[in-house]
Design a protein around this motif. Structure first.
Motif, PDB file in Angstrom:
ATOM      1  N   GLU A  68       0.825  -1.209   0.000  1.00 60.47           N
ATOM      2  CA  GLU A  68       0.000   0.000   0.000  1.00 60.47           C
ATOM      3  C   GLU A  68       0.860   1.261   0.000  1.00 60.47           C
ATOM      4  O   GLU A  68       0.618   2.192  -0.778  1.00 60.47           O
ATOM      5  N   ILE A  69       1.862   1.296   0.864  1.00 57.95           N
ATOM      6  CA  ILE A  69       2.725   2.480   0.964  1.00 57.95           C
ATOM      7  C   ILE A  69       3.455   2.720  -0.350  1.00 57.95           C
ATOM      8  O   ILE A  69       3.474   3.839  -0.876  1.00 57.95           O
ATOM      9  N   ALA A 205     -11.447  13.190  -5.101  1.00 54.36           N
ATOM     10  CA  ALA A 205     -10.602  13.360  -3.913  1.00 54.36           C
ATOM     11  C   ALA A 205      -9.184  13.738  -4.316  1.00 54.36           C
ATOM     12  O   ALA A 205      -8.534  14.572  -3.673  1.00 54.36           O
ATOM     13  N   GLY A 206      -8.703  13.131  -5.402  1.00 46.66           N
ATOM     14  CA  GLY A 206      -7.356  13.444  -5.872  1.00 46.66           C
ATOM     15  C   GLY A 206      -7.240  14.872  -6.381  1.00 46.66           C
ATOM     16  O   GLY A 206      -6.245  15.557  -6.105  1.00 46.66           O
ATOM     17  N   ALA A 242      -4.652  12.120  -0.004  1.00 47.46           N
ATOM     18  CA  ALA A 242      -5.546  11.795  -1.124  1.00 47.46           C
ATOM     19  C   ALA A 242      -6.106  10.393  -0.960  1.00 47.46           C
ATOM     20  O   ALA A 242      -7.307  10.160  -1.174  1.00 47.46           O
ATOM     21  N   TYR A 243      -5.253   9.465  -0.579  1.00 45.44           N
ATOM     22  CA  TYR A 243      -5.678   8.073  -0.385  1.00 45.44           C
ATOM     23  C   TYR A 243      -6.737   7.971   0.720  1.00 45.44           C
ATOM     24  O   TYR A 243      -7.784   7.339   0.534  1.00 45.44           O
ATOM     25  N   VAL A 244      -6.474   8.604   1.854  1.00 43.80           N
ATOM     26  CA  VAL A 244      -7.380   8.514   3.002  1.00 43.80           C
ATOM     27  C   VAL A 244      -8.697   9.228   2.717  1.00 43.80           C
ATOM     28  O   VAL A 244      -9.776   8.729   3.052  1.00 43.80           O
ATOM     29  N   LEU A 245      -8.623  10.412   2.094  1.00 47.88           N
ATOM     30  CA  LEU A 245      -9.841  11.159   1.778  1.00 47.88           C
ATOM     31  C   LEU A 245     -10.739  10.353   0.848  1.00 47.88           C
ATOM     32  O   LEU A 245     -11.953  10.267   1.055  1.00 47.88           O
ATOM     33  N   ALA A 246     -10.144   9.749  -0.163  1.00 47.97           N
ATOM     34  CA  ALA A 246     -10.930   8.944  -1.097  1.00 47.97           C
ATOM     35  C   ALA A 246     -11.584   7.763  -0.386  1.00 47.97           C
ATOM     36  O   ALA A 246     -12.764   7.470  -0.599  1.00 47.97           O
ATOM     37  N   ILE A 249     -14.681   8.779   1.650  1.00 46.12           N
ATOM     38  CA  ILE A 249     -15.918   9.145   0.947  1.00 46.12           C
ATOM     39  C   ILE A 249     -16.392   8.039  -0.007  1.00 46.12           C
ATOM     40  O   ILE A 249     -17.342   8.232  -0.764  1.00 46.12           O
ATOM     41  N   GLY A 250     -15.716   6.891   0.031  1.00 46.83           N
ATOM     42  CA  GLY A 250     -16.140   5.770  -0.802  1.00 46.83           C
ATOM     43  C   GLY A 250     -15.458   5.678  -2.143  1.00 46.83           C
ATOM     44  O   GLY A 250     -15.879   4.909  -3.010  1.00 46.83           O
ATOM     45  N   GLY A 251     -14.386   6.465  -2.361  1.00 46.21           N
ATOM     46  CA  GLY A 251     -13.641   6.412  -3.614  1.00 46.21           C
ATOM     47  C   GLY A 251     -12.463   5.464  -3.518  1.00 46.21           C
ATOM     48  O   GLY A 251     -12.165   4.926  -2.446  1.00 46.21           O
ATOM     49  N   ASN A 252     -11.794   5.256  -4.638  1.00 41.60           N
ATOM     50  CA  ASN A 252     -10.615   4.402  -4.650  1.00 41.60           C
ATOM     51  C   ASN A 252      -9.375   5.228  -4.314  1.00 41.60           C
ATOM     52  O   ASN A 252      -9.052   6.199  -5.006  1.00 41.60           O
ATOM     53  N   GLY A 253      -8.681   4.826  -3.247  1.00 41.64           N
ATOM     54  CA  GLY A 253      -7.547   5.599  -2.771  1.00 41.64           C
ATOM     55  C   GLY A 253      -6.378   5.635  -3.726  1.00 41.64           C
ATOM     56  O   GLY A 253      -5.657   6.638  -3.794  1.00 41.64           O
TER      57      GLY A 253
END
Length: 404
Positions: A68-69, A205-206, A242-246, A249-253
């Motif tokens: 992930e990182i 989100a990005g 960006a990853y966490v915000l997505a 809200i249900g988006g792909n990080g």
């Protein structure tokens, strides 16, 4: 020897390998060996000691976290170096390869996989094709940086490899969801809606994260509020924000990290060298670790489940699928046949395929996981070897052909 001491010795051996490689980077660059070859082989050698020294749950969580990182940072970093202004002048070749070649690779790869292994179903064929479509320029770095390779070709390879891992994410996500739903016998309507939301909300989100952070950093630079040593922290925080915000809200990080990097790189008005500097330092350590983990934890399992079918699929993806799709996408481009073949051949599979597979297997449950792992492991291992070893001689060949 107790288990703790055994684990410490394995970790020490890995750290010494990192140090040795770093001390000899220039010498390695002059040889046929590459970073992926070295650390894949090292990981394979250390596979049994590492599995013996560490509990399975620790290795499992560790490889997922590393995946992930690394993927978030690679997506953000690669996208941040793509300039809209530059692409206006040299956008045609990479655009053809991304807009036509990438979907064609997924479609052709899906067909080839399904024909060779029809029992897996069309959804697994799509997932396999999507995971094996993104390329990794790190495996042929000597091609991108070689003075022998014409600039239009090296720039095309660089742009394509920087963008295709992010653009292929929707295909990977769709394939994984459909394969998982098919196994469970569930209604795919809700899953399809979820996939659409992830693909739509992730970029949003990005965009927000990349633009806001770029504006804030511009203000901090203009007023001399930020120290140079803190610029890398902003890069890290922006990518993961960006990853966490997505995700929130249900988006792909991962799509969010990719889009955020592109928006940040094109909105930030000052020098963005700190992103490259970070990825050449700490990012290099993550890359070494990723290929080592591949050799230690994925490759042995993949080889254990290898079959004639998986080997044929791997060879087809490295040759017919990739080269055929790129050749067709470049029809009418004015390139010579050898240049089309060169661009088609240098689509090595590496980090993105490894990390997508780690995350997909850990996140979704579907049949034929072992076959997917075998296909990816064999394809990446072959690519690491053949693309790594052929990069220098073929760069010289295309340069000589261009001069003649």
């Amino acid at each position: 020897m107790n288990q703790d001491m055994h684990f410490d010795l394995v970790v020490l051996a890995i750290l010494l390998a990192f140090i040795a490689y770093s001390l000899l980077t220039r010498a390695v660059e002059r040889s046929l060996l590459t970073l992926p070859i070295i650390f894949m082989c090292l990981g394979y050698v250390l596979s049994e000691p590492l599995r013996t020294a560490a509990p399975p749950e620790v290795l499992h969580e560790g490889k997922r976290l590393l995946a992930e990182i690394t993927l978030v940072l690679v997506l953000f970093s690669d996208a941040s170096h793509v300039r809209f202004s530059q692409m206006k002048q040299s956008w045609r070749l990479p655009a053809r390869m991304l807009v036509i070649g990438l979907p064609l690779s997924v479609a052709l790869g899906t067909l080839v996989t399904w024909l060779i292994s029809p029992e897996g179903g069309i959804a697994m064929a799509l997932l396999t094709a999507a995971v094996l479509t993104p390329t990794d320029a790190a495996l042929g770095q000597s091609v991108v940086t070689s003075a022998n390779v014409p600039e239009k070709l090296s720039e095309t390879i660089n742009v394509e490899s920087g963008l295709n891992d992010g653009l292929v994410l929707p295909f990977v996500l769709l394939g994984a969801i459909l394969a998982s739903a098919g196994m469970a016998g569930a209604d795919t309507g809700g899953l399809a809606l979820n996939a659409v939301l992830q693909i739509v909300l992730g970029p949003l989100a990005g965009i927000v994260t990349g633009w806001v952070v770029a504006r804030l950093m511009d203000v901090a630079q203009a007023r001399r509020l930020i120290a140079a040593s803190a610029e890398g922290v902003v890069f890290l925080a922006a990518a993961f924000a960006a990853y966490v915000l997505a995700s929130a809200i249900g988006g792909n990080g991962f799509i969010a990290a990719f889009v955020a990097g592109m928006i940040f790189g094109n909105s930030y008005k000052h020098n963005i060298r700190f992103v490259r500097e970070f990825m050449e330092g700490a990012g290099l350590l993550l890359t070494m670790s990723s290929f080592l983990v591949f050799g230690a934890l994925l490759l042995p399992d993949g080889l254990a489940h290898a079959s004639t079918k998986t080997v044929v699929i791997a060879v087809m993806f490295l040759t017919v699928v990739r080269v055929g799709a790129i050749w067709l996408s470049l029809a009418g481009s004015g390139l010579k046949p050898r240049e089309k073949l060169f661009l088609g051949w240098f689509g090595p599979r590496g980090l993105a395929s490894i990390l997508f597979t780690l995350l997909i297997i850990d996140t979704y449950d579907f049949a034929n996981e072992a076959e997917l792992l075998a296909c990816v492991s064999i394809t990446v291992a072959l690519s690491i070897l053949v693309h790594g070893l052929s990069s220098t001689p073929l760069a010289r060949w295309i340069g000589e052909a261009d001069d003649s």
